[in-house]
Enzyme design. Structure first.
Site: not given
Length: 396
Positions: A56, A109, A187, A212
């Site tokens: 992790r 978004y 972003d 994307k």
């Protein structure tokens, strides 16, 4: 790794996407990093900086992608990869102090807006939404509102915005935010670091939905954050470790493989988008069009000063036709397409199209008849022929 920050800075981004994140040049060793599947690592005693310790905390398969993305964004520090774009959004929003003020684009978004809205409803922060293309309005929202009020803690930028393709003046707004004492997150998913580099324009943190353009093949769900500030990076890393939004090693490996062709894909899709935008703007059933590459677009001049291209997302509004409302005509258009794929997401090798208001979370200010096109790498004339036959089928 084989490409130093100094060497990366001397190379074009088109070269960095191919060369960054390679293993050391050792005879008979692979030229591509391997996938490491391990939940834990050998070690005894207290963990020190740089120790992997546990799955992790770190994974060797993350490192090459994080190095490459950091170099592409001009950071000087490796990026941080997350399980999804929204996991990265959650980590970035954790930088807002309890009760702090977040200024966010009213069109952005939808996942980011929903998360911020839910945090505001629970009292964790105050949310102010604004038209991010209206520089004066953004500055007003950064300032104190009323007697004894506070300035904003974070300015969230998207440019171009999703899906309205509004263009923010990133340099001016980041300067204003910093004067107000706010941190700036941008972003950069629509632009990619090949088209726009927000850190160089003053932003503190850059966010990507790696799903994307960066991965580019519609087969990976990942997110990423990049910053040049070591303290901010440490806070983001801590959040990723504690909240567990970690990437799978196979997904990270696929993302790096996809990144290798980013320059070619961006070049092709941008070129095709420019052609399609010009042709669409002349069709009688296209009521309006947004594409920053058009000289008539309201964001064109601003985009030209801070971007090296105009991206490959086009948004059009479909006119009412043949007794159909604009929204129904848009749905009929999408149903008549044979090459374009009716699906959400964007930035893959295939061309995708959708009516955005079919999503319940999409802001009501997004027009019902708005259609978003993500231009892929197919032949541009084939893409246009499919669009034209579908548009012509609407009548009018």
């Amino acid at each position: 790794m084989s490409l130093s920050e100094e060497h990366a800075a001397s190379l074009s981004a088109e070269t960095v996407v191919v060369a960054a994140g390679r293993p050391p040049r050792v005879r008979d060793e692979p030229v591509n990093p391997p996938i490491v599947l391990s939940s834990t690592y050998f070690g005894t005693g207290p963990l020190s900086d740089g120790d992997r310790g546990y799955g992790r905390y770190s994974n060797p398969t993350w490192d090459p992608f994080e190095e490459a993305l950091g170099q592409l964004e001009g950071s000087g520090l490796p990026g941080l990869v997350y399980a999804s774009g929204l996991a990265a959004v959650s980590s970035a929003l954790s930088l807002v102090p309890a009760g702090g003020i977040l200024v966010m684009p009213s069109h952005s978004y939808s996942g980011s807006l929903v998360m911020a809205t839910e945090l505001a409803q629970k009292g964790f922060l105050e949310l102010r939404t604004v038209d991010i293309a209206d520089t004066d309005a953004v500055k007003e929202q950064l300032a104190p509102q009323g007697h004894g009020a506070r300035t904003a803690s974070m300015l969230w930028l998207e440019s171009p915005t999703n899906p309205m393709l509004g263009i923010a003046d990133i340099r001016e707004l980041t300067a204003a935010a910093h004067r107000a004492g706010a941190i700036v997150v941008t972003d950069n998913t629509f632009s990619t670091p090949l088209v726009q580099q927000p850190l160089g324009l003053g932003s503190d943190v850059v966010l990507h939905s790696v799903t994307k353009y960066l991965a580019g093949h519609s087969d990976v769900v990942l997110g990423a954050l990049v910053t040049s500030n070591p303290d901010i990076r440490a806070a983001l890393l801590h959040h990723r470790i504690i909240h567990g939004g970690i990437a799978g090693p196979f997904e990270a490996w696929l993302a790096l493989r996809g990144l290798r062709t980013l320059a070619l894909r961006v070049e092709r899709s941008q070129s095709s988008a420019a052609v399609l935008a010009e042709r669409l703007s002349g069709h009688p059933l296209v009521e309006s069009i947004r594409f920053p590459g058009l000289s008539t677009d309201p964001g064109h001049e601003r985009a030209r000063t801070q971007m090296s291209g105009f991206g490959s997302i086009i948004c059009i509004q479909i006119a009412a036709a043949d007794g159909l409302s604009g929204a129904d005509a848009a749905d009929k258009l999408i149903g008549a397409l044979q090459l374009w794929l009716p699906a959400t997401s964007l930035g893959g090798v295939e061309s995708l199209i959708e009516r955005r208001r079919r999503h319940s979370a999409e802001p009501l200010s997004v027009p019902e008849n708005l259609v978003r096109l993500s231009v892929g790498i197919e032949n541009v004339d084939d893409l246009w022929a499919d669009l034209k036959q579908a548009l012509d089928s609407l009548g009018g």
